[in-house]
Design a protein around this motif. Structure first.
Motif, PDB file in Angstrom:
ATOM      1  N   ILE A 153       0.849  -1.182   0.000  1.00 42.54           N
ATOM      2  CA  ILE A 153       0.000   0.000   0.000  1.00 42.54           C
ATOM      3  C   ILE A 153       0.891   1.242   0.000  1.00 42.54           C
ATOM      4  CG2 ILE A 153      -1.777   1.275   1.249  1.00 42.54           C
ATOM      5  CD1 ILE A 153      -2.636  -1.338   2.506  1.00 42.54           C
ATOM      6  N   GLY A 154       0.556   2.197  -0.846  1.00 43.07           N
ATOM      7  CA  GLY A 154       1.326   3.438  -0.858  1.00 43.07           C
ATOM      8  C   GLY A 154       1.337   4.061  -2.233  1.00 43.07           C
ATOM      9  N   GLY A 155       1.333   5.402  -2.271  1.00 47.65           N
ATOM     10  CA  GLY A 155       1.557   6.107  -3.513  1.00 47.65           C
ATOM     11  C   GLY A 155       0.344   6.418  -4.359  1.00 47.65           C
ATOM     12  N   SER A 156      -0.856   6.021  -3.949  1.00 51.18           N
ATOM     13  CA  SER A 156      -2.029   6.337  -4.745  1.00 51.18           C
ATOM     14  C   SER A 156      -3.265   6.359  -3.860  1.00 51.18           C
ATOM     15  CB  SER A 156      -2.182   5.337  -5.891  1.00 51.18           C
ATOM     16  OG  SER A 156      -3.137   5.820  -6.824  1.00 51.18           O
ATOM     17  N   ASP A 157      -4.413   6.485  -4.508  1.00 49.71           N
ATOM     18  CA  ASP A 157      -5.662   6.801  -3.813  1.00 49.71           C
ATOM     19  C   ASP A 157      -6.115   5.742  -2.821  1.00 49.71           C
ATOM     20  OD1 ASP A 157      -5.596   8.769  -5.937  1.00 49.71           O
ATOM     21  OD2 ASP A 157      -6.422   7.198  -7.201  1.00 49.71           O
ATOM     22  N   HIS A 158      -5.701   4.498  -3.020  1.00 51.02           N
ATOM     23  CA  HIS A 158      -6.110   3.435  -2.108  1.00 51.02           C
ATOM     24  C   HIS A 158      -5.524   3.594  -0.713  1.00 51.02           C
ATOM     25  CE1 HIS A 158      -2.507   2.121  -4.330  1.00 51.02           C
ATOM     26  NE2 HIS A 158      -2.137   1.612  -3.176  1.00 51.02           N
ATOM     27  N   VAL A 159      -4.504   4.445  -0.567  1.00 46.39           N
ATOM     28  CA  VAL A 159      -3.891   4.670   0.746  1.00 46.39           C
ATOM     29  C   VAL A 159      -4.931   5.163   1.753  1.00 46.39           C
ATOM     30  CG1 VAL A 159      -2.218   6.065   2.031  1.00 46.39           C
ATOM     31  CG2 VAL A 159      -1.585   5.070  -0.175  1.00 46.39           C
ATOM     32  N   SER A 160      -5.837   6.031   1.301  1.00 46.81           N
ATOM     33  CA  SER A 160      -6.854   6.576   2.209  1.00 46.81           C
ATOM     34  C   SER A 160      -7.722   5.474   2.794  1.00 46.81           C
ATOM     35  CB  SER A 160      -7.725   7.592   1.466  1.00 46.81           C
ATOM     36  OG  SER A 160      -6.943   8.664   0.970  1.00 46.81           O
ATOM     37  N   PHE A 161      -8.009   4.459   1.996  1.00 45.11           N
ATOM     38  CA  PHE A 161      -8.813   3.340   2.474  1.00 45.11           C
ATOM     39  C   PHE A 161      -7.970   2.392   3.316  1.00 45.11           C
ATOM     40  CE2 PHE A 161     -11.229   5.119  -0.916  1.00 45.11           C
ATOM     41  CZ  PHE A 161     -12.552   4.850  -0.624  1.00 45.11           C
ATOM     42  N   GLY A 162      -6.758   2.102   2.870  1.00 42.64           N
ATOM     43  CA  GLY A 162      -5.880   1.222   3.629  1.00 42.64           C
ATOM     44  C   GLY A 162      -5.569   1.771   5.002  1.00 42.64           C
ATOM     45  N   ASP A 163      -5.377   3.079   5.098  1.00 41.33           N
ATOM     46  CA  ASP A 163      -5.105   3.706   6.391  1.00 41.33           C
ATOM     47  C   ASP A 163      -6.266   3.517   7.368  1.00 41.33           C
ATOM     48  OD1 ASP A 163      -2.676   4.566   5.487  1.00 41.33           O
ATOM     49  OD2 ASP A 163      -3.177   6.695   5.423  1.00 41.33           O
ATOM     50  N   ALA A 164      -7.482   3.379   6.828  1.00 37.69           N
ATOM     51  CA  ALA A 164      -8.668   3.210   7.669  1.00 37.69           C
ATOM     52  C   ALA A 164      -8.965   1.746   7.959  1.00 37.69           C
ATOM     53  CB  ALA A 164      -9.877   3.858   6.988  1.00 37.69           C
ATOM     54  N   GLY A 165      -8.058   0.850   7.568  1.00 40.11           N
ATOM     55  CA  GLY A 165      -8.250  -0.559   7.841  1.00 40.11           C
ATOM     56  C   GLY A 165      -9.122  -1.289   6.845  1.00 40.11           C
ATOM     57  N   ILE A 166      -9.380  -0.677   5.704  1.00 41.15           N
ATOM     58  CA  ILE A 166     -10.202  -1.290   4.661  1.00 41.15           C
ATOM     59  C   ILE A 166      -9.284  -2.036   3.700  1.00 41.15           C
ATOM     60  CG2 ILE A 166     -11.750  -0.822   2.718  1.00 41.15           C
ATOM     61  CD1 ILE A 166     -12.598   1.746   4.319  1.00 41.15           C
ATOM     62  N   PRO A 167      -9.541  -3.309   3.409  1.00 40.34           N
ATOM     63  CA  PRO A 167      -8.709  -4.054   2.457  1.00 40.34           C
ATOM     64  C   PRO A 167      -8.707  -3.370   1.093  1.00 40.34           C
ATOM     65  CG  PRO A 167     -10.115  -5.555   3.684  1.00 40.34           C
ATOM     66  CD  PRO A 167     -10.598  -4.175   3.998  1.00 40.34           C
ATOM     67  N   VAL A 168      -7.548  -3.329   0.453  1.00 47.04           N
ATOM     68  CA  VAL A 168      -7.429  -2.638  -0.828  1.00 47.04           C
ATOM     69  C   VAL A 168      -6.732  -3.513  -1.857  1.00 47.04           C
ATOM     70  CG1 VAL A 168      -7.404  -0.367   0.261  1.00 47.04           C
ATOM     71  CG2 VAL A 168      -5.240  -1.518  -0.244  1.00 47.04           C
ATOM     72  N   GLY A 169      -6.995  -3.196  -3.103  1.00 45.87           N
ATOM     73  CA  GLY A 169      -6.335  -3.830  -4.229  1.00 45.87           C
ATOM     74  C   GLY A 169      -6.239  -2.832  -5.363  1.00 45.87           C
ATOM     75  N   GLY A 170      -5.667  -3.275  -6.470  1.00 45.04           N
ATOM     76  CA  GLY A 170      -5.557  -2.398  -7.622  1.00 45.04           C
ATOM     77  C   GLY A 170      -4.218  -2.536  -8.302  1.00 45.04           C
ATOM     78  N   PHE A 171      -3.971  -1.654  -9.269  1.00 43.77           N
ATOM     79  CA  PHE A 171      -2.705  -1.710  -9.996  1.00 43.77           C
ATOM     80  C   PHE A 171      -2.424  -0.383 -10.684  1.00 43.77           C
ATOM     81  CE2 PHE A 171      -5.926  -3.097 -13.054  1.00 43.77           C
ATOM     82  CZ  PHE A 171      -5.609  -2.338 -14.174  1.00 43.77           C
ATOM     83  N   ALA A 172      -1.199  -0.260 -11.165  1.00 43.12           N
ATOM     84  CA  ALA A 172      -0.766   0.876 -11.975  1.00 43.12           C
ATOM     85  C   ALA A 172       0.201   0.357 -13.025  1.00 43.12           C
ATOM     86  CB  ALA A 172      -0.087   1.933 -11.108  1.00 43.12           C
TER      87      ALA A 172
END
Length: 302
Positions: A243-262
């Motif tokens: 996790i880091g460097g993009s918009d999913h950080v806001s969700f990950g910081d809140a304890g929400i599981p995240v995924g995605g790619f760049a």
């Protein structure tokens, strides 16, 4: 692509689920999703072509060209970008709303779109940032992710998808200054509504030319496995990232599981040359289909 941000400790103690849901908070200007439709568990994900994705990038380029060369927070270019995406979603049957926030003394907007139906206790949430920096139109960063997300949402409508999980999409504002729009949205959600989000999926810079590996976030196991499997089946290389460097950080910081790619940075990132010509249609289309496949897999699975 937004800059790095120091993560906060995770606060959620719940078990991760394979699919996702979230009710609208008071911070979101919209009605609740419609009653659940009968779920479908046998739906094959659609496949799009460049002709279904690249026109969205052309539209964002034209918006930037007529609005001072960029689509940054608090500019007409960004407001017109939101209007373009919102009009397409409204026509397709989504319930859209604007989440308002303030940054640097100016009102900003994130666009939220709910597909009616699906279990409101399990939300699959997909997003991308829509804003550019002031120095350029931001067509790869992140018009490409925004277009991939919009194409995914429109395929949901076109197919009449009736997922098990509720589907929510978001186009974030003021992410380039430091993930402002997404963090404002997550911060204003009540804890119970955060807990309804089973996974947040992000796409950032989906069409980089001369792309080497796809950078796949390895946080939520189901999302990571779905993205990795899609690319592996096509002999496309991936690199596992945290996790880091993009918009999913806001969700990950809140304890929400995240995924995605760049697809990674390019020589025109945050510059005036980040125009539609800076996006590779083949990479953009591959990224879009990978995103569609994973959204279908997570939202339809029981």
């Amino acid at each position: 692509m937004a800059g790095p941000r120091t993560p906060r400790p995770r606060t959620s103690s719940r078990l991760r689920r394979a699919t996702a849901v979230l009710g609208l908070s008071a911070a979101v200007v919209a009605g609740a999703p419609a009653a659940m439709a009968e779920p479908r568990t046998d739906v094959t994900p659609p496949v799009v072509t460049a002709d279904q994705v690249m026109p969205h990038l052309g539209a964002l380029q034209r918006i930037a060209d007529r609005d001072g060369g960029n689509r940054a927070h608090a500019t007409q270019g960004y407001r017109d970008s939101v209007a373009y995406v919102k009009a397409a979603l409204d026509k397709a049957g989504f319930r859209t709303s604007l989440h308002r926030f303030t940054h640097n003394g100016a009102t900003g907007y994130s666009l939220i779109a709910d597909w009616p139906g699906g279990d409101p206790e399990h939300i699959v949430f997909a997003g991308a940032h829509l804003d550019s920096v002031e120095t350029g139109p931001g067509i790869n960063d992140n018009g490409s992710g925004s277009a991939a997300l919009l194409a995914t949402a429109l395929e949901v409508s076109k197919s009449g998808l009736k997922p098990n999980s509720h589907l929510r999409f978001a186009w974030w504002g003021a992410e380039e200054p430091g993930m402002v729009g997404s963090s404002a949205y997550v911060r204003e959600l009540p804890a119970a509504e955060r807990d309804r989000i089973d996974v947040y999926l992000n796409v950032d810079m989906a069409g980089t030319k001369n792309n080497r590996p796809w950078l796949v976030v390895q946080d939520d196991p189901a999302a990571a496995e779905a993205f990795n499997a899609y690319f592996a089946a096509r002999n496309l290389r991936t690199v596992k990232i945290g996790i880091g460097g993009s918009d999913h950080v806001s969700f990950g910081d809140a304890g929400i599981p995240v995924g995605g790619f760049a697809t990674g940075l390019d020589d025109c990132t945050h510059q005036a040359c980040d125009r539609v010509e800076n996006v590779d249609p083949v990479t953009e289309t591959t990224s879009t289909n990978a995103f569609i496949s994973t959204v279908w897999r997570l939202a339809v699975r029981p």
